[in-house]
Design a protein around this motif. Structure first.
Motif, PDB file in Angstrom:
ATOM      1  N   ILE A  26       0.836  -1.200   0.000  1.00 47.37           N
ATOM      2  CA  ILE A  26       0.000   0.000   0.000  1.00 47.37           C
ATOM      3  C   ILE A  26       0.873   1.252   0.000  1.00 47.37           C
ATOM      4  N   LEU A  27       1.918   1.257   0.813  1.00 51.85           N
ATOM      5  CA  LEU A  27       2.817   2.409   0.856  1.00 51.85           C
ATOM      6  C   LEU A  27       3.520   2.614  -0.484  1.00 51.85           C
ATOM      7  N   ASP A  28       3.878   1.523  -1.155  1.00 55.03           N
ATOM      8  CA  ASP A  28       4.450   1.631  -2.506  1.00 55.03           C
ATOM      9  C   ASP A  28       3.444   2.273  -3.450  1.00 55.03           C
ATOM     10  N   ASN A  29       2.189   1.856  -3.361  1.00 59.63           N
ATOM     11  CA  ASN A  29       1.148   2.429  -4.219  1.00 59.63           C
ATOM     12  C   ASN A  29       0.997   3.921  -3.978  1.00 59.63           C
ATOM     13  N   ILE A  30       0.956   4.311  -2.704  1.00 58.08           N
ATOM     14  CA  ILE A  30       0.791   5.732  -2.371  1.00 58.08           C
ATOM     15  C   ILE A  30       2.001   6.533  -2.846  1.00 58.08           C
ATOM     16  N   ALA A  31       3.187   6.003  -2.639  1.00 58.16           N
ATOM     17  CA  ALA A  31       4.410   6.706  -3.044  1.00 58.16           C
ATOM     18  C   ALA A  31       4.501   6.883  -4.556  1.00 58.16           C
ATOM     19  N   ASN A  32       3.856   5.989  -5.299  1.00 60.17           N
ATOM     20  CA  ASN A  32       3.935   6.043  -6.764  1.00 60.17           C
ATOM     21  C   ASN A  32       2.646   6.521  -7.413  1.00 60.17           C
ATOM     22  N   VAL A  33       1.850   7.276  -6.683  1.00 57.14           N
ATOM     23  CA  VAL A  33       0.549   7.709  -7.186  1.00 57.14           C
ATOM     24  C   VAL A  33       0.670   8.493  -8.495  1.00 57.14           C
ATOM     25  N   GLU A  34       1.759   9.207  -8.694  1.00 59.98           N
ATOM     26  CA  GLU A  34       1.924   9.991  -9.922  1.00 59.98           C
ATOM     27  C   GLU A  34       3.018   9.445 -10.836  1.00 59.98           C
ATOM     28  N   THR A  35       3.465   8.242 -10.596  1.00 60.79           N
ATOM     29  CA  THR A  35       4.491   7.628 -11.429  1.00 60.79           C
ATOM     30  C   THR A  35       3.840   7.015 -12.662  1.00 60.79           C
ATOM     31  N   PRO A  36       4.227   7.482 -13.852  1.00 59.22           N
ATOM     32  CA  PRO A  36       3.652   6.910 -15.080  1.00 59.22           C
ATOM     33  C   PRO A  36       3.988   5.427 -15.203  1.00 59.22           C
TER      34      PRO A  36
END
Length: 127
Positions: A26-36
């Motif tokens: 989940i933390l990976d998902n949040i950290a990459n919210v704007e990663t294409p």
């Protein structure tokens, strides 16, 4: 039965491992919210684990079968291939934040249960 190697303590140990892995995803998902082209991660465990436990309870030696299921329990971190084809990569920050809080509460309850079990053992040893 040794309390530290029993089914309930093993279940608590597996729960901590699973919830910790889930929080990391989940933390990976949040950290990459704007990663294409980021692929949303999900961790699966509960459904397959429950089915295996139910099957083990119907076996010839249910106590050993349940213990084997608990000892061999594992989870899977999956990446959502569909999210890559979306412009926004599929991470819903609100959904991920709520899931992070829910997982933190679950982890807190598991830790509380472990602490309670250890307190009971300490009281029994001290008399």
């Amino acid at each position: 039965m040794n309390v530290l190697t029993g089914s309930s303590f093993g279940m608590l140990e597996r729960s901590v491992d699973f919830l910790w892995t889930k929080q990391t995803a989940i933390l990976d998902n949040i950290a990459n919210v704007e990663t294409p082209n980021y692929k949303v991660k999900t961790v699966t465990f509960e459904e397959a684990f429950e089915q295996k436990l139910l099957a083990a309870q119907r076996s010839e030696n249910p106590r050993q079968a349940v213990r084997d299921v608990i000892e061999n329990a594992s989870w899977e971190v999956m990446e959502d291939d569909e999210s890559v084809h979306r412009n926004d990569n599929g991470v819903n920050i609100t959904e991920q934040s709520v899931e992070l809080i829910r997982t933190a509460y679950q982890l807190s309850q598991v830790y509380r249960s472990i602490t309670g079990n250890l307190s009971i053992m300490r009281a029994a040893m001290n008399g």
